[in-house]
Each structure stands twice: as structure tokens, then as C-alpha cells.
Design a protein around this motif. Structure first.
Motif, PDB file in Angstrom:
ATOM      1  N   UNK A  76       0.824  -1.206   0.000  1.00  0.00           N
ATOM      2  CA  UNK A  76       0.000   0.000   0.000  1.00  0.00           C
ATOM      3  C   UNK A  76       0.859   1.258   0.000  1.00  0.00           C
ATOM      4  N   UNK A  77       1.948   1.233   0.786  1.00  0.00           N
ATOM      5  CA  UNK A  77       2.843   2.393   0.836  1.00  0.00           C
ATOM      6  C   UNK A  77       3.481   2.622  -0.530  1.00  0.00           C
ATOM      7  N   UNK A  78       3.971   1.554  -1.154  1.00  0.00           N
ATOM      8  CA  UNK A  78       4.608   1.684  -2.472  1.00  0.00           C
ATOM      9  C   UNK A  78       3.619   2.240  -3.494  1.00  0.00           C
ATOM     10  N   UNK A  79       2.404   1.699  -3.494  1.00  0.00           N
ATOM     11  CA  UNK A  79       1.387   2.127  -4.456  1.00  0.00           C
ATOM     12  C   UNK A  79       1.038   3.601  -4.269  1.00  0.00           C
ATOM     13  N   UNK A  80       0.854   4.020  -3.020  1.00  0.00           N
ATOM     14  CA  UNK A  80       0.505   5.418  -2.767  1.00  0.00           C
ATOM     15  C   UNK A  80       1.696   6.353  -2.986  1.00  0.00           C
TER      16      UNK A  80
ATOM     17  N   UNK B  35       8.793  -7.789   8.683  1.00  0.00           N
ATOM     18  CA  UNK B  35       8.958  -7.530   7.255  1.00  0.00           C
ATOM     19  C   UNK B  35       9.197  -6.046   6.962  1.00  0.00           C
ATOM     20  N   UNK B  36       8.991  -5.181   7.968  1.00  0.00           N
ATOM     21  CA  UNK B  36       9.268  -3.754   7.784  1.00  0.00           C
ATOM     22  C   UNK B  36      10.773  -3.449   7.789  1.00  0.00           C
ATOM     23  N   UNK B  37      11.584  -4.433   8.122  1.00  0.00           N
ATOM     24  CA  UNK B  37      13.030  -4.212   8.273  1.00  0.00           C
ATOM     25  C   UNK B  37      13.636  -3.576   7.031  1.00  0.00           C
ATOM     26  N   UNK B  38      14.375  -2.482   7.239  1.00  0.00           N
ATOM     27  CA  UNK B  38      15.092  -1.837   6.156  1.00  0.00           C
ATOM     28  C   UNK B  38      14.261  -0.998   5.216  1.00  0.00           C
ATOM     29  N   UNK B  39      12.951  -0.896   5.452  1.00  0.00           N
ATOM     30  CA  UNK B  39      12.063  -0.131   4.568  1.00  0.00           C
ATOM     31  C   UNK B  39      11.677   1.171   5.266  1.00  0.00           C
ATOM     32  N   UNK B  40      12.484   2.193   5.051  1.00  0.00           N
ATOM     33  CA  UNK B  40      12.362   3.437   5.813  1.00  0.00           C
ATOM     34  C   UNK B  40      11.033   4.144   5.593  1.00  0.00           C
TER      35      UNK B  40
ATOM     36  N   UNK C 161       8.182   2.890   4.588  1.00  0.00           N
ATOM     37  CA  UNK C 161       7.126   2.074   5.200  1.00  0.00           C
ATOM     38  C   UNK C 161       7.090   2.296   6.711  1.00  0.00           C
ATOM     39  N   UNK C 162       8.268   2.301   7.347  1.00  0.00           N
ATOM     40  CA  UNK C 162       8.330   2.519   8.789  1.00  0.00           C
ATOM     41  C   UNK C 162       7.802   3.902   9.165  1.00  0.00           C
ATOM     42  N   UNK C 163       8.116   4.905   8.338  1.00  0.00           N
ATOM     43  CA  UNK C 163       7.639   6.268   8.590  1.00  0.00           C
ATOM     44  C   UNK C 163       6.115   6.323   8.546  1.00  0.00           C
ATOM     45  N   UNK C 164       5.526   5.703   7.526  1.00  0.00           N
ATOM     46  CA  UNK C 164       4.073   5.726   7.403  1.00  0.00           C
ATOM     47  C   UNK C 164       3.401   4.903   8.505  1.00  0.00           C
ATOM     48  N   UNK C 165       4.039   3.790   8.883  1.00  0.00           N
ATOM     49  CA  UNK C 165       3.454   2.997   9.957  1.00  0.00           C
ATOM     50  C   UNK C 165       3.545   3.737  11.283  1.00  0.00           C
ATOM     51  N   UNK C 166       4.646   4.439  11.489  1.00  0.00           N
ATOM     52  CA  UNK C 166       4.775   5.263  12.697  1.00  0.00           C
ATOM     53  C   UNK C 166       3.657   6.300  12.750  1.00  0.00           C
ATOM     54  N   UNK C 167       3.369   6.948  11.646  1.00  0.00           N
ATOM     55  CA  UNK C 167       2.302   7.951  11.605  1.00  0.00           C
ATOM     56  C   UNK C 167       0.944   7.317  11.906  1.00  0.00           C
ATOM     57  N   UNK C 168       0.688   6.169  11.292  1.00  0.00           N
ATOM     58  CA  UNK C 168      -0.584   5.479  11.546  1.00  0.00           C
ATOM     59  C   UNK C 168      -0.672   5.037  12.998  1.00  0.00           C
ATOM     60  N   UNK C 169       0.428   4.531  13.511  1.00  0.00           N
ATOM     61  CA  UNK C 169       0.499   4.062  14.902  1.00  0.00           C
ATOM     62  C   UNK C 169       0.136   5.191  15.864  1.00  0.00           C
ATOM     63  N   UNK C 170       0.768   6.353  15.682  1.00  0.00           N
ATOM     64  CA  UNK C 170       0.515   7.498  16.554  1.00  0.00           C
ATOM     65  C   UNK C 170      -0.925   7.979  16.437  1.00  0.00           C
ATOM     66  N   UNK C 171      -1.442   8.016  15.209  1.00  0.00           N
ATOM     67  CA  UNK C 171      -2.812   8.488  15.003  1.00  0.00           C
ATOM     68  C   UNK C 171      -3.827   7.562  15.674  1.00  0.00           C
TER      69      UNK C 171
ATOM     70  N   UNK D 294      13.438   1.043  13.024  1.00  0.00           N
ATOM     71  CA  UNK D 294      13.732   2.282  13.738  1.00  0.00           C
ATOM     72  C   UNK D 294      13.421   2.148  15.229  1.00  0.00           C
ATOM     73  N   UNK D 295      14.323   2.661  16.062  1.00  0.00           N
ATOM     74  CA  UNK D 295      14.160   2.532  17.511  1.00  0.00           C
ATOM     75  C   UNK D 295      12.896   3.200  18.017  1.00  0.00           C
ATOM     76  N   UNK D 296      12.462   4.276  17.377  1.00  0.00           N
ATOM     77  CA  UNK D 296      11.243   4.927  17.851  1.00  0.00           C
ATOM     78  C   UNK D 296      10.021   4.035  17.629  1.00  0.00           C
ATOM     79  N   UNK D 297      10.106   3.131  16.642  1.00  0.00           N
ATOM     80  CA  UNK D 297       9.026   2.160  16.461  1.00  0.00           C
ATOM     81  C   UNK D 297       9.106   1.046  17.489  1.00  0.00           C
TER      82      UNK D 297
END
Length: 513
Positions: A255-259, A285-290, A292-302, A325-328
Motif C-alpha cells: 500500500x505504501x509503495x502504491x501510494x 517484514x518492515x526491516x530496512x524499509x524506511x 514504510x516505517x515512517x508511514x506505519x509510525x504515523x498510523x500508529x501514533x494516530x 527504527x528505535x522509535x518504532x
């Protein structure tokens, strides 16, 4: 009490002793996060107050570690000391806190009461829990002197794109990806999934209020996906208008790649930020995908900000995730992290009998034990073996017996017998525990050698057709009674020691390839 008594030093010694005794995973999960003790005086007794963030951790430490903490505390202190472990009060936050960190009286009508009982919102949650009676801790409190006082205060359906019930809201799926067949009713409970199941039941009874996020980790085929879907199905039955999404981490990446390609990140936010419950499998599976991690962090916080619940699974605990990422990972760890262990023998037997019953076939107990003893890897492989036995019985028009099961599974059994030798077991165990293979035959008896040797003897009896005298001969000419003692000792401890069970499971999977 000695004049130079230092409570911090005593507590540090307690933790260090536990660190030396416990497996690293257990220590990192339960002991390392505990804060330093505060000190009070009660007459001649020094009281060390340790605060924990929620009741689940409080109850688990009580059942698993209180007796040992009591003994260590007595051994390292110079005078009367009492350890008081209780719930920590949570200060008000300008931004909504993660619900799992809120005090009980702020958690809404279905939160823990004063005695630690979570009341399901209706009869559904109680029914879904099987024999669940409402208390968070199904284990009895540890017996003995009260020196330690604990106070009150199926497979990844990631390609599923259909809707559960076909419900939609604002043009987006209201419920998507859930497997309606995975419920608490058909999840076989046992020691291996006790913690995770109990936590999931509480989340189903009070989503958004307790253990948010819930992070479940363990090997493949152990029931992580089943448990997540059970929570989603329980919530959907209780609140038909709930917005629920189950997906595999790979689908989120897609989904992240498509968007990203379409520059339509508002659509991504609209899909994920409006949920009431997000269930996401295999976040490793998020490993190394910056991005994706950024968008998941945003969704997580929201989602946390609106008190939606998040349940994730992984093959390892949060701090063990590589290239995340350590913040995740710190946020993954902020709620409740629980493991699902490989099922013990009795649980495997119960699973076989229940699955066969769902097929309308009575599985004889002796056959269930035979299959369960020979298929140890995970629930998925266990179900595969059961399907072979049931199919063989149907095609041959014969009753289900051990002889029939042995014939149905002959390929599996022959592969195991070909691949596994006592010599291979000795080498695998020696490598695992970092000792020399020669130590398996030697007369040395320190615990660092004797324990792996006993484990190797146990595995030799379980995984090969060798007799006790034959095994003894291959372990430096030892008597068969020595082998029998090792088999009984390790077998008995496996039923009680979660970490040993996990180690044996890893060794068995390694040996079976």
C-alpha cells in the motif's frame, strides 16, 4: 540493618542474580524494565517499593518470580527487608497517553476493577473465552511467607481482500481481511498460549483501554494469526459498526509503495488512521524499509491518539527486531509484549482431538498421543499430519488406530528417522549450548556440561528408535539408568519451564530440518 545499607545496591544485586539465572528473553521482558526501588521505613524493616505499569505485569511477576525474589532479597540484605510491588500511578498527559499506561479508574467501564477483574462488555466476551472466569491471572498466587507483597493499585490470510459482511463506510472497507473461522471458541488453550490468550481476551473485552499496543511474538504456526483474528471477530460481534482491518505486513508495504507512486498519501491515511482495530501480522517484514516505517509510525501514533487498538505479531520480541527504527520498537514495547510458545504434548493432543471433532470424527486418545509425540514443530504441521491420518482412514475404510496412523505418516516418520542420529543430536546440542562434542562422552559433571548432556539424552530417546542401553553406550558407556534419569528429569522440567520448552523446540526443529 547495617549502617552502610544501600537499597539501590540491594535491588541491583537482586536483578543481577536474576539476570544470571533467567534466560535472556525472560529477563529482558520482565525484570530489566522494572524501575529502581523507592525506599520507606516500617519500624526496623526497610521497604523497597517497586512500581509496575499495569496489572498484567503485576500478576505475572507475582506468579512467576515472587518466590525467587523473596529468596534473593533475603540473601543479599543485611537486615529485615520487604519488597512491595504495586501499580504505578500515572500522571496526566497533555497528549492522550497510550491507553495501557492509564490508571485503572481512567480506563472506562470495562477496565480492571479493584480486584483485577476485567468485565467483558456483554456475554459474548465471556462465551468467547471458553472457561474464562473474568480474572486476569488464571494461576494461583505463590505460596509461602509473604516477604514479597504485591499491592492493589491459520496461515497468513494476507491475500484476503474481500469484506467481512460486505460493510463499507465513507467508501472504505469497514471490516476487511478477518477470517470469521478463527475465534476464541476454537482456539485450544494451554500453557503455551496462556499469557497471550488472556491478554487478547482483555483486549476483546475493553479495546483501546488495556495493553495497547499488544505485541505477540513466536515461531511460525503457533497461533498468532488465530489469536489476532479472534480478537477482531469478538469485537465485531460486540460492535458491528467497528472499523477493523487485518493484514499482513507485506500488504502494508504494498500500500505504501502504491501510494508513493501515485502521490496519494491522503488515501493511505484515510484507510489506516480511521480504524478502531488494526491487526497486522509479521512486522519484522518492515526491516530496512524506511518509508514504510515512517508511514506505519504515523498510523500508529494516530490510532493511539484516538484510542484505537493495535495488535501486532512478529517472530521475535521488539528489541530483537533488526533494521527497525528505535522509535518504532520503543512504541511496540510500550504496551504489552507476550510470547506464544511451542505447544506442549498435552496441548498438541487436545488440538488433534478438537480438530478431528470439528471434522465429525472421534480421534482415539492413544492415536492422538502417537501423532503428537511425532509431530512437534508447530500447530500447522500438526494439522497437516491430522489431515493425512483422516484422509487415509476415509480412503482405506479403516478405523483410526496407531497402526493406521503409522502407515499414514510413514513418509514423515521415515524422514525423521533417516535424518536424526544420536551423533547428530550430540553435535547439535553441543553447538547450541557452546560446549565441546567430546563433553557428551566425558565424565565431567559441572552443570554447564551435565545439563546439555541430559538434554541430548532426552532428545535421543524422543527422536530416535535407540533403546536406553544403546543411548547410554553412545554417551561414553553410561548405564541405562543414567539415561532414564535424564529423560524423566528433562521431560518433567519441560512441562513447567517455558524457556526450556522453547529451547527444546528449537533443537527439534533444527534436527528435523
Amino acid at each position: 540493618m547495617a549502617p552502610n545499607f544501600s537499597p539501590d545496591a540491594v535491588w541491583a544485586q537482586c536483578c543481577e542474580k536474576l539476570r544470571a539465572e533467567l534466560p535472556e528473553q525472560q529477563y529482558n521482558t520482565w525484570i530489566r524494565p522494572l524501575p529502581p526501588a523507592d525506599v520507606q521505613r516500617d519500624g526496623d524493616t526497610t521497604v523497597l517499593n517497586v512500581r509496575v505499569p499495569n496489572r498484567f505485569i503485576l500478576d505475572w511477576i507475582r506468579t512467576q518470580y515472587s518466590t525467587r525474589l523473596e529468596a534473593i532479597l533475603a540473601s543479599v540484605s543485611d537486615g529485615p527487608v520487604r519488597l512491595d510491588i504495586s501499580m504505578a500511578a500515572r500522571p496526566a498527559m497533555a497528549r492522550p497517553a497510550a491507553p495501557s499506561m492509564m490508571p485503572p479508574n481512567a480506563q472506562g467501564p470495562h477496565s480492571l476493577g479493584t480486584m483485577g477483574t476485567a468485565l467483558p462488555p456483554n456475554a459474548l466476551a465471556a462465551r468467547a473465552s471458553g472457561n474464562y472466569q473474568g480474572g486476569i491471572n488464571p494461576l494461583p498466587p505463590s505460596a509461602g511467607p509473604h516477604t514479597v507483597v504485591l499491592s492493589e493499585q491459520g496461515e497468513h490470510p494476507h491475500n484476503v481482500v474481500g469484506l467481512h459482511g460486505g460493510q463499507r463506510r465513507n467508501g472504505h472497507p469497514q471490516v476487511m481481511g478477518l477470517n470469521p473461522g478463527l475465534t476464541f471458541d476454537n482456539l485450544v488453550p494451554g500453557r503455551a498460549n496462556q499469557m497471550a490468550r488472556t491478554a487478547a481476551l482483555h483486549v476483546a473485552g475493553a479495546p483501546g483501554h488495556m495493553y495497547n499496543p499488544l505485541f505477540i511474538y513466536g515461531g511460525v504456526g503457533l497461533g498468532k494469526t488465530h489469536l489476532m483474528n479472534a480478537v477482531g471477530n469478538a469485537l465485531l460481534a460486540d460492535k458491528p459498526d467497528a472499523r477493523i482491518l487485518y493484514l499482513h505486513a507485506e500488504q502494508f508495504i504494498s500500500d505504501v509503495v502504491k501510494n508513493y507512486q501515485r502521490k496519494t498519501f491522503d488515501e493511505l491515511k484515510a484507510k489506516y488512521h480511521s480504524l478502531d482495530l488494526l491487526l497486522i501480522d509479521d512486522v519484522q517484514f518492515f526491516a530496512g524499509k524506511d518509508r514504510t516505517q515512517e508511514e506505519f509510525f504515523n498510523a500508529f501514533e494516530a490510532l493511539l491518539a484516538k484510542k484505537a487498538h493495535i495488535i501486532m505479531t512478529s517472530d521475535t520480541y521488539p528489541k530483537g527486531l533488526a533494521n527497525i527504527d528505535e522509535r518504532l520498537t520503543s512504541r511496540f514495547d510500550a504496551g504489552l509484549t507476550v510470547a506464544i510458545e511451542p505447544p506442549e504434548l498435552e496441548m498438541r493432543v487436545a488440538i488433534l482431538i478438537k480438530k478431528a471433532d470439528q471434522e465429525g470424527i472421534a480421534m482415539p486418545e492413544d492415536v492422538a498421543f502417537f501423532v503428537a509425540k511425532n509431530v512437534r514443530a508447530n500447530v500447522r504441521e500438526l494439522e497437516g499430519a491430522l489431515r493425512k491420518v483422516l484422509a487415509f482412514a476415509r480412503f482405506s475404510h479403516k478405523e483410526i488406530t496407531i497402526t493406521l496412523a503409522r502407515e499414514a505418516l510413514k513418509d514423515l516418520l521415515s524422514i525423521q528417522n533417516r535424518q536424526i542420529s544420536v551423533e547428530n543430536i550430540q553435535k547439535t546440542v553441543a553447538d547450541f549450548y557452546k560446549i565441546k562434542v567430546a563433553d557428551m562422552y566425558s565424565k565431567k559433571r559441572p552443570a554447564s556440561i551435565a545439563r546439555p548432556r541430559q538434554i541430548a539424552m532426552y532428545l535421543a530417546k524422543e527422536l530416535t528408535q535407540k533403546s536406553l542401553p544403546e543411548i547410554g553406550e553412545l554417551f561414553g558407556g553410561r548405564d541405562h539408568t543414567t539415561v532414564l534419569h535424564a529423560v524423566r528429569k528433562i521431560g518433567g522440567e519441560r512441562a513447567k519451564d517455558t524457556e526450556l520448552n522453547q529451547q527444546l523446540h528449537v533443537l527439534e526443529q533444527t534436527l528435523k530440518g
